[in-house]
Design an enzyme around this catalytic site. Structure first.
Site, PDB file in Angstrom:
ATOM      1  N   HIS B  47      45.778  46.824  41.498  1.00 50.15           N
ATOM      2  CA  HIS B  47      45.109  45.835  42.336  1.00 50.15           C
ATOM      3  C   HIS B  47      45.971  45.445  43.534  1.00 50.15           C
ATOM      4  CE1 HIS B  47      41.992  42.717  42.740  1.00 50.15           C
ATOM      5  NE2 HIS B  47      42.953  41.960  43.220  1.00 50.15           N
ATOM      6  N   HIS B  93      35.168  41.123  42.962  1.00 49.07           N
ATOM      7  CA  HIS B  93      35.532  40.322  41.797  1.00 49.07           C
ATOM      8  C   HIS B  93      34.734  40.831  40.611  1.00 49.07           C
ATOM      9  CE1 HIS B  93      37.870  36.322  41.508  1.00 49.07           C
ATOM     10  NE2 HIS B  93      38.629  37.286  41.948  1.00 49.07           N
TER      11      HIS B  93
END
Lengths: 229, 729
Positions: B47, B93
């Protein structure tokens, strides 16, 4: 006409309101931080829309106890004009300046769409540029716009002519379908007994420009522009 | 160093491989502390480090004369005229939204807002690209409900209108929905705030919400697949507070009007760790943090927890020392925490102290420069066999009614009626009114247009063609409003990159996107990569979602898709009847087959530029691109938007079946509505643009060339049925 807009923490439609007021009055309204207490020289105080204090207790409950609200109350008692839109309407009911309460929408969902409002009286400083029975369009954007009051209060409001607007169809029928948030007697706007304080849930300030969908809300601000200084 | 040292086994639990842990040991020259291991593991997570994607992302074009800052900052920045810049980015998300839909989506909105206002912009609009599992899957309704409520709950309260986006369904997202949030903000072009720290001795200031235990190791969670234990990961999901975010926006913008800020960055994924490491690293300085000064929501937080917490609504700033008091006064007015938690140093190291003990002491340069970078093996996606002839089992009218009501084409009003789109008083084209949302800039004539686009079923069948198509469709949607497309942000949602076929999809999509960006002068200025979108080994459809931004000199020139009576309809661009991977094929013939429609980028550019020129000349009354569902769906959507009928009079070219002509998804096409088509047809002939007159508007029904009429009311009933009956029925 000198107008002021109260900015509580979490309010977010103060700029929309300033644009609408400036468009009709030709002058910028004064922005009033919620901790201020001096409203001298203002003809109109506006409590705009948004989520004051996040609406974390009840919508408007904390803002109604802000330092500025004593001054707003005094302004109203002096005969000054007060307009509360959306969260501003909720704050006025929480402060006791207007009767009733705004509950969670009957659908339990946030409603963001255009609605139609029928003008119930046209002899007030807010509505004199509309005709009685006229229908105008305005966006609504609220999770808690379901107007509630006990039957005696509702009867009194009706009897004294203090209902300013009702949700209606484009042709003016206050049907259940047009009353999306489930408000008692389709009430969308309420006046104080002296007709100088108005609370309304939808946003006429977002309907003042043909490029943005129409000027249906502009007569309200044009009317306010004529308030005696 | 306090506490027991970390071990390789703990490193593995934190998501580091044995080889990566070896690098940690080499850099540190000793076993790291728990806090140090936490810092390495989040900074080297997929990430935060982009370790699997970076080598491919370099292939994307990122420059143009109007690009002020491309990828590498918190968001991309482009010049839009009048001395202003648009600052925008999209971010996923996905993982948190599957675990806890409301908070996952809400904090997605909050996080992308911070990426934008941290650069000095007032956010003016948000969009959301959403992909959910099959409506028949038992979990989908709950996720749709939570995600939509979460986006509305955060966006409506924080005071930024939600003006557009996408909602699609496919069983491939059953265990892994996509929530991609985009925000656009506006700032003076010469007042952009960056994150590179400078000035040894300058104070490092923490503002916003207090730090708690929420979201610890969220970045690591977002870098792994889900198994059956997804529910157990709920504590890694953060909780949003849009009210505090609203205060933070106003306080930061008030401070940004002064000269107090040297550098600023939000605390997003990996919280205090990534913000402090990246700010100091980009500035080539060191940073010393005293965690005792960090505002804390609960007692007993350890250094490890504070460094890895992803509590929301927090920012880190480096201030000029002589402006500290003035800055503090602004944050006190907005009732937000303001704490000096450290100083910049000349050591090139991050040194974290807590309760008088050094909990971490890491050299910054190797932490960044020796971060793992993988050139993972790729396997090409097998090409799909040509479709051949497909018979029409139901006829045109029945297919139209079925398609206009199917979950992927039906009205999204149920969704956008929960998003405040008019807030701010500048929304010229609301959701459903045009192919892109259009917002005027306050006090100016100028307007911006925004869209999000991707057709994952095309990408699955041919990643390169699908990647190009996603970029082209974004460009087309902006063009259809009259806007000049400027730049994109991309949100690359893919499965497990350790599988060669997934990396092959990624590489192919990038190739297609890069080609389209070059052909259309439409560079990538920001983006986000979300990998490991898999549950129990099943990956999502490859979904390179494109967020596009365009500009109009005059908001009054924007056109929408709604028809009025008395117009002539013309389709621009060639129609051959491409049914491969079309919605007609899936919904009517029950097949997900064939290659997707090719995108001829040269034709795309030529046709789009021609359409935009006509719009800006004021000749066009309505415009709609032809995309999912093909030509007849485009016409039906224009009729529905205007509540007016259409009489169609076109017939397919020889050799093209009627259903292929009306429902084929050939790219690069627009339906234009004009008062009189004669001039338009002559101009097209002169310019060598393919056009075909297809009908005229009027009445209250859609009449097909064979005379069959479907009332607009019946179309509307079919179009509007799905969401309310599925969600509230």
């Amino acid at each position: 006409m000198r107008a002021g807009i109260v900015v509580f923490p979490g309010i977010n439609r103060e700029r929309d309101m300033a644009i609408a007021l400036a468009r009709s009055t030709g002058r910028q309204p004064r922005m009033i931080w919620h901790a201020e207490t001096d409203l001298a020289g203002l003809d109109l105080v506006v409590l705009p829309g948004g989520f004051s204090h996040g609406d974390y207790l009840r919508c408007g409950a904390m803002a109604a106890r802000s330092p500025v609200m004593a001054a707003v109350r005094a302004h109203a008692e002096r005969g000054g004009y007060v307009l509360g839109v959306c969260n501003g309407f909720q704050i006025l009911t929480e402060a006791g300046l207007l009767p009733g309460a705004l509950l969670r929408n009957a659908s339990l969902r946030f409603l963001a769409m255009d609605c139609h409002l029928r003008v119930e009286r046209s002899d007030t400083a807010f509505t004199c540029r509309y005709q009685r029975g006229q229908v105008f369009r305005a966006p609504m954007a609220h999770g808690d716009g379901n107007y509630f009051a006990d039957p005696e209060t509702l009867d009194r409001l009706e009897g004294e002519g203090l209902v300013a607007f009702r949700y209606a169809t484009p042709s003016g029928e206050p049907t259940a379908e047009a009353n999306r948030n489930g408000s008692a007697r389709s009430i969308a706007g309420v006046l104080s007994p002296d007709l100088r304080t108005l609370g309304v849930m939808p946003h006429p300030e977002d309907m003042v420009d043909p490029l943005l969908g129409g000027e249906d809300g502009k007569p309200l601000f044009d009317a306010l522009a004529e308030l005696a200084a | 160093m306090s506490g027991r040292p970390a071990t390789e086994s703990l490193a593995r639990d934190f998501g580091l491989t044995a080889e990566e842990y070896g690098r940690v040991l080499a850099i540190m020259g000793r076993a790291p502390s728990l806090t140090e291991l936490g810092i390495f593991s989040v900074m080297w997570s997929e990430h935060c480090s982009y370790k699997s994607s970076k080598i491919w992302l370099r292939e994307l074009p990122t420059t143009a004369p109007w690009v002020i800052h491309g990828p590498g900052e918190n968001a991309g920045v482009v010049a839009i005229g009048d001395g202003l810049a648009a600052i925008f980015k999209m971010e996923s998300h996905n993982h948190p939204s599957f675990i806890e839909p409301y908070q996952g989506a809400a904090t997605g909105v909050g996080g992308i807002l911070r990426d934008v206002f941290t650069m000095g912009a007032r956010p003016i609009a948000s969009l959301n690209a959403l992909r959910f599992g099959s409506p028949d899957h038992p979990g989908t309704r709950r996720i749709v409900d939570g995600v939509v409520r979460g986006i509305g709950g955060y966006g409506n309260c924080v005071g930024v209108p939600t003006v557009g986006g996408e909602v699609n369904f496919h069983p491939a997202y059953n265990g892994n929905p996509l929530v991609n949030a985009m925000t656009v903000g506006i700032a003076p072009a010469d007042r952009i705030f960056l994150s590179a720290a400078a000035g040894v001795g300058n104070p490092v200031v923490y503002v916003g919400s207090k730090t708690g235990r929420d979201g610890i190791h969220g970045a690591t969670m977002a870098s792994a697949e889900f198994g059956q234990d997804a529910e157990e990961k709920r504590p890694t999901v953060q909780v949003g507070d849009p009210f505090t975010e609203k205060l933070l926006i106003e306080a930061c913008l008030e401070l940004m009007a002064t000269d107090a800020i040297v550098a600023i960055q939000d605390m997003g994924a990996a919280g205090l760790t990534s913000s402090s490491v990246e700010m100091a690293g980009r500035g080539g300085v060191g940073i010393a943090l005293d965690l005792d000064a960090v505002p804390q929501r609960e007692s007993g937080l350890s250094a490890y927890e504070m460094m890895l917490s992803e509590s929301q609504e927090r920012m880190l700033m480096v201030l000029r020392p002589d402006r500290e008091a003035a800055a503090r006064a602004i944050f006190e007015k907005w009732e937000l925490d303001f704490a000096v938690i450290g100083r910049l140093t000349g050591t090139g190291r991050i040194v974290v102290t807590h309760r008088g003990r050094v909990e971490a002491d890491i050299p910054l340069a190797p932490l960044a420069e020796q971060a793992p970078l993988y050139h993972r093996p790729t396997a090409p996606t097998p090409s799909r066999a040509a479709l051949g002839a497909v018979a029409d089992p139901v006829g045109i009218a029945a297919a139209l009614l079925a398609l206009i009501g199917c979950p992927d084409l039906c009205s999204r009003a149920w969704v956008w009626n929960q998003y405040d789109a008019t807030l701010g008083g500048q929304t010229v084209k609301r959701p459903g009114a045009a192919d892109a949302a259009v917002l005027r800039l306050e006090g100016l004539r100028r307007a911006l247009a925004f869209t999000t686009d991707c057709t994952p079923r095309y990408c699955a069948a041919d990643p390169e063609a699908g990647g190009a198509q996603a970029v082209a469709e974004a460009w087309r949607n902006l063009t259809a409003t009259g806007a000049r497309p400027l730049a994109i942000t991309d949100n690359m949602n893919f499965g497990n990159p350790e599988k060669p076929e997934i990396m092959g999809q990624f590489a192919g999509a990038i190739r297609g996107m890069a080609a389209a960006c070059r052909a259309l002068d439409f560079p990538v200025v920001s983006g986000n990569v979300s990998l490991y979108n898999e549950t129990e080994g099943r990956g999502i459809l490859p979904s390179p979602v494109i967020g596009g931004l365009g500009v109009l000199e005059d908001a009054a020139q924007a056109v929408g898709l709604a028809l009025v009576p008395g117009l002539e309809l013309v389709v621009v661009g060639a129609t051959q009847g491409w049914l491969g991977q079309s919605l007609w094929l899936r919904e009517i013939a029950g097949r997900e087959d064939g290659p997707p429609p090719p995108v001829d980028l040269a034709a795309e550019r030529r046709v789009g530029d021609w359409v935009r020129t006509r719009i800006l000349a004021g000749e066009i009354r309505a415009c709609h691109d032809v995309s999912d569902g093909g030509l007849l769906i485009a016409v039906a959507e224009m009729a529905l938007a205007g509540a007016v009928g259409v009489r169609l009079a076109a017939s397919p070219p020889v050799g093209t079946a009627a259903h292929a002509f009306w429902f084929g998804e050939d790219q690069g096409r627009y339906v234009l509505a004009v008062a009189d088509a004669t001039g338009l047809l002559a101009a097209a002939a002169a310019d060598g643009i393919a056009v075909l007159r297809i009908g005229s508007s009027g009445g209250d029904g859609l009449t097909l060339p064979d005379g069959v009429t479907i009332s607009v009311a019946a179309l509307r009933a079919a179009h509007e049925r799905f969401f309310p009956s599925w969600m509230d029925g």
